[in-house]
Design a protein around this motif. Structure first.
Motif, PDB file in Angstrom:
ATOM      1  N   MET A 113       0.817  -1.168   0.000  1.00 56.10           N
ATOM      2  CA  MET A 113       0.000   0.000   0.000  1.00 56.10           C
ATOM      3  C   MET A 113       0.862   1.232   0.000  1.00 56.10           C
ATOM      4  O   MET A 113       1.400   1.601   1.002  1.00 56.10           O
ATOM      5  N   ALA A 114       0.917   1.771  -1.080  1.00 59.28           N
ATOM      6  CA  ALA A 114       1.716   2.975  -1.202  1.00 59.28           C
ATOM      7  C   ALA A 114       0.800   4.180  -1.268  1.00 59.28           C
ATOM      8  O   ALA A 114      -0.263   4.166  -1.878  1.00 59.28           O
ATOM      9  N   MET A 115       1.215   5.213  -0.608  1.00 57.49           N
ATOM     10  CA  MET A 115       0.423   6.434  -0.562  1.00 57.49           C
ATOM     11  C   MET A 115       1.163   7.529  -1.304  1.00 57.49           C
ATOM     12  O   MET A 115       2.360   7.674  -1.160  1.00 57.49           O
ATOM     13  N   SER A 116       0.455   8.260  -2.048  1.00 62.24           N
ATOM     14  CA  SER A 116       1.073   9.344  -2.801  1.00 62.24           C
ATOM     15  C   SER A 116       0.958  10.622  -1.995  1.00 62.24           C
ATOM     16  O   SER A 116      -0.136  11.087  -1.700  1.00 62.24           O
ATOM     17  N   LEU A 117       2.064  11.185  -1.605  1.00 65.06           N
ATOM     18  CA  LEU A 117       2.048  12.401  -0.794  1.00 65.06           C
ATOM     19  C   LEU A 117       2.034  13.657  -1.642  1.00 65.06           C
ATOM     20  O   LEU A 117       1.503  14.670  -1.239  1.00 65.06           O
ATOM     21  N   GLY A 118       2.599  13.655  -2.701  1.00 67.95           N
ATOM     22  CA  GLY A 118       2.648  14.845  -3.550  1.00 67.95           C
ATOM     23  C   GLY A 118       1.640  14.754  -4.662  1.00 67.95           C
ATOM     24  O   GLY A 118       1.135  13.699  -5.004  1.00 67.95           O
ATOM     25  N   SER A 119       1.341  15.849  -5.235  1.00 67.69           N
ATOM     26  CA  SER A 119       0.412  15.823  -6.359  1.00 67.69           C
ATOM     27  C   SER A 119       1.217  15.819  -7.644  1.00 67.69           C
ATOM     28  O   SER A 119       2.252  16.465  -7.755  1.00 67.69           O
ATOM     29  N   SER A 120       0.713  15.140  -8.544  1.00 60.67           N
ATOM     30  CA  SER A 120       1.436  15.014  -9.789  1.00 60.67           C
ATOM     31  C   SER A 120       1.112  16.126 -10.766  1.00 60.67           C
ATOM     32  O   SER A 120       1.760  16.262 -11.785  1.00 60.67           O
ATOM     33  N   GLY A 121       0.094  16.948 -10.501  1.00 65.67           N
ATOM     34  CA  GLY A 121      -0.283  18.020 -11.410  1.00 65.67           C
ATOM     35  C   GLY A 121      -0.983  19.148 -10.668  1.00 65.67           C
ATOM     36  O   GLY A 121      -1.195  19.102  -9.456  1.00 65.67           O
ATOM     37  N   VAL A 122      -1.325  20.158 -11.401  1.00 65.42           N
ATOM     38  CA  VAL A 122      -2.020  21.298 -10.817  1.00 65.42           C
ATOM     39  C   VAL A 122      -3.508  20.992 -10.740  1.00 65.42           C
ATOM     40  O   VAL A 122      -4.107  20.517 -11.702  1.00 65.42           O
ATOM     41  N   LYS A 123      -4.102  21.329  -9.582  1.00 66.62           N
ATOM     42  CA  LYS A 123      -5.543  21.114  -9.391  1.00 66.62           C
ATOM     43  C   LYS A 123      -6.275  22.349  -9.925  1.00 66.62           C
ATOM     44  O   LYS A 123      -6.057  23.473  -9.488  1.00 66.62           O
ATOM     45  N   SER A 124      -7.146  22.156 -10.892  1.00 72.33           N
ATOM     46  CA  SER A 124      -7.800  23.290 -11.533  1.00 72.33           C
ATOM     47  C   SER A 124      -9.259  23.467 -11.122  1.00 72.33           C
ATOM     48  O   SER A 124      -9.979  24.237 -11.732  1.00 72.33           O
ATOM     49  N   ASP A 125      -9.757  22.798 -10.105  1.00 69.88           N
ATOM     50  CA  ASP A 125     -11.130  22.960  -9.632  1.00 69.88           C
ATOM     51  C   ASP A 125     -11.240  24.204  -8.746  1.00 69.88           C
ATOM     52  O   ASP A 125     -10.364  24.489  -7.940  1.00 69.88           O
ATOM     53  N   ILE A 126     -12.349  24.957  -8.922  1.00 68.79           N
ATOM     54  CA  ILE A 126     -12.596  26.156  -8.122  1.00 68.79           C
ATOM     55  C   ILE A 126     -13.403  25.756  -6.895  1.00 68.79           C
ATOM     56  O   ILE A 126     -14.416  25.053  -7.013  1.00 68.79           O
ATOM     57  N   ASN A 127     -12.974  26.247  -5.735  1.00 69.79           N
ATOM     58  CA  ASN A 127     -13.717  25.984  -4.503  1.00 69.79           C
ATOM     59  C   ASN A 127     -14.836  27.021  -4.404  1.00 69.79           C
ATOM     60  O   ASN A 127     -14.604  28.209  -4.156  1.00 69.79           O
ATOM     61  N   VAL A 128     -16.079  26.622  -4.603  1.00 68.75           N
ATOM     62  CA  VAL A 128     -17.213  27.551  -4.630  1.00 68.75           C
ATOM     63  C   VAL A 128     -17.888  27.698  -3.267  1.00 68.75           C
ATOM     64  O   VAL A 128     -18.814  28.492  -3.129  1.00 68.75           O
ATOM     65  N   THR A 129     -17.470  26.993  -2.274  1.00 73.96           N
ATOM     66  CA  THR A 129     -18.106  27.048  -0.955  1.00 73.96           C
ATOM     67  C   THR A 129     -18.040  28.453  -0.347  1.00 73.96           C
ATOM     68  O   THR A 129     -19.076  28.964   0.117  1.00 73.96           O
ATOM     69  N   PRO A 130     -16.890  29.172  -0.356  1.00 74.34           N
ATOM     70  CA  PRO A 130     -16.894  30.552   0.183  1.00 74.34           C
ATOM     71  C   PRO A 130     -17.780  31.500  -0.627  1.00 74.34           C
ATOM     72  O   PRO A 130     -18.437  32.375  -0.069  1.00 74.34           O
ATOM     73  N   PHE A 131     -17.828  31.298  -1.942  1.00 79.11           N
ATOM     74  CA  PHE A 131     -18.670  32.139  -2.793  1.00 79.11           C
ATOM     75  C   PHE A 131     -20.146  31.946  -2.442  1.00 79.11           C
ATOM     76  O   PHE A 131     -20.905  32.912  -2.339  1.00 79.11           O
ATOM     77  N   VAL A 132     -20.584  30.710  -2.244  1.00 80.24           N
ATOM     78  CA  VAL A 132     -21.972  30.427  -1.889  1.00 80.24           C
ATOM     79  C   VAL A 132     -22.295  31.016  -0.521  1.00 80.24           C
ATOM     80  O   VAL A 132     -23.384  31.567  -0.308  1.00 80.24           O
ATOM     81  N   ASP A 133     -21.348  30.947   0.417  1.00 71.20           N
ATOM     82  CA  ASP A 133     -21.567  31.532   1.747  1.00 71.20           C
ATOM     83  C   ASP A 133     -21.787  33.039   1.646  1.00 71.20           C
ATOM     84  O   ASP A 133     -22.694  33.600   2.278  1.00 71.20           O
ATOM     85  N   ILE A 134     -20.987  33.724   0.854  1.00 74.43           N
ATOM     86  CA  ILE A 134     -21.121  35.185   0.698  1.00 74.43           C
ATOM     87  C   ILE A 134     -22.446  35.538   0.043  1.00 74.43           C
ATOM     88  O   ILE A 134     -23.148  36.463   0.467  1.00 74.43           O
ATOM     89  N   VAL A 135     -22.836  34.806  -0.978  1.00 75.82           N
ATOM     90  CA  VAL A 135     -24.104  35.079  -1.671  1.00 75.82           C
ATOM     91  C   VAL A 135     -25.283  34.869  -0.723  1.00 75.82           C
ATOM     92  O   VAL A 135     -26.234  35.663  -0.717  1.00 75.82           O
ATOM     93  N   LEU A 136     -25.253  33.844   0.092  1.00 81.88           N
ATOM     94  CA  LEU A 136     -26.351  33.604   1.031  1.00 81.88           C
ATOM     95  C   LEU A 136     -26.422  34.692   2.099  1.00 81.88           C
ATOM     96  O   LEU A 136     -27.521  35.120   2.482  1.00 81.88           O
ATOM     97  N   VAL A 137     -25.279  35.175   2.579  1.00 79.80           N
ATOM     98  CA  VAL A 137     -25.286  36.273   3.553  1.00 79.80           C
ATOM     99  C   VAL A 137     -25.863  37.538   2.924  1.00 79.80           C
ATOM    100  O   VAL A 137     -26.684  38.245   3.529  1.00 79.80           O
TER     101      VAL A 137
END
Length: 150
Positions: free
Chosen positions: A1-25
């Motif tokens: 069982m080998a675990m990968s600690l590093g990422s092999s590429g750039v993560k291009s997903d946008i985290n929309v959770t803070p945006f949704v929080d601001i819009v709801l406020v």
């Protein structure tokens, strides 16, 4: 069982959770503030009358007019000049108010007159026994037009 600690590429997903929080406020803020902004002032407007007014001025009404330049205004009571200023005016008003049921004086002043002088004359009329002062606002009575007006 080998675990990968590093990422092999750039993560291009946008985290929309803070945006949704601001819009709801913001939505909650607008929902709370909007009913406060729509307050209206209740005004009782009289019903429109189909009857034509033929003669506004009757013989027993008192009409006080102040005309002339601001330096030397002249006071007229029913188109007769009151000589003697506000002291003579108060005496005339007291005489005319004796025995009257309706103690009403209609008042019209030139637009160029100082506000303090106009209020002083109105106080004199009130001191002479007038219970109500009606303001005449018809601009077609020969007085000077308002500054900037037609």
């Amino acid at each position: 069982m080998a675990m990968s600690l590093g990422s092999s590429g750039v993560k291009s997903d946008i985290n929309v959770t803070p945006f949704v929080d601001i819009v709801l406020v913001l939505l909650i803020i607008f929902m709370v503030v909007t009913p406060m902004l729509s307050r209206a002032l209740d005004v009782a407007v009289p019903p429109k009358s189909e009857q034509q007014v033929t003669d506004v001025v009757t013989a027993d009404q008192l009409i006080l007019t102040i005309k002339g330049p601001p330096e030397s205004p002249k006071i007229f009571l029913n188109q007769e000049e009151v000589v003697g200023g506000t002291d003579a005016l108060q005496g005339r008003i007291e005489e005319l108010m004796k025995g009257r049921k309706d103690k009403v004086v209609f008042f019209q002043a030139d637009n160029e007159l100082p506000y303090q002088y106009v209020v002083q004359v109105m106080d004199t009329v009130r001191g002479g026994g007038a219970e109500k002062i009606g303001l005449i606002t018809d601009e077609n009575l020969g007085l000077t037009p308002a500054p900037g007006g037609a």
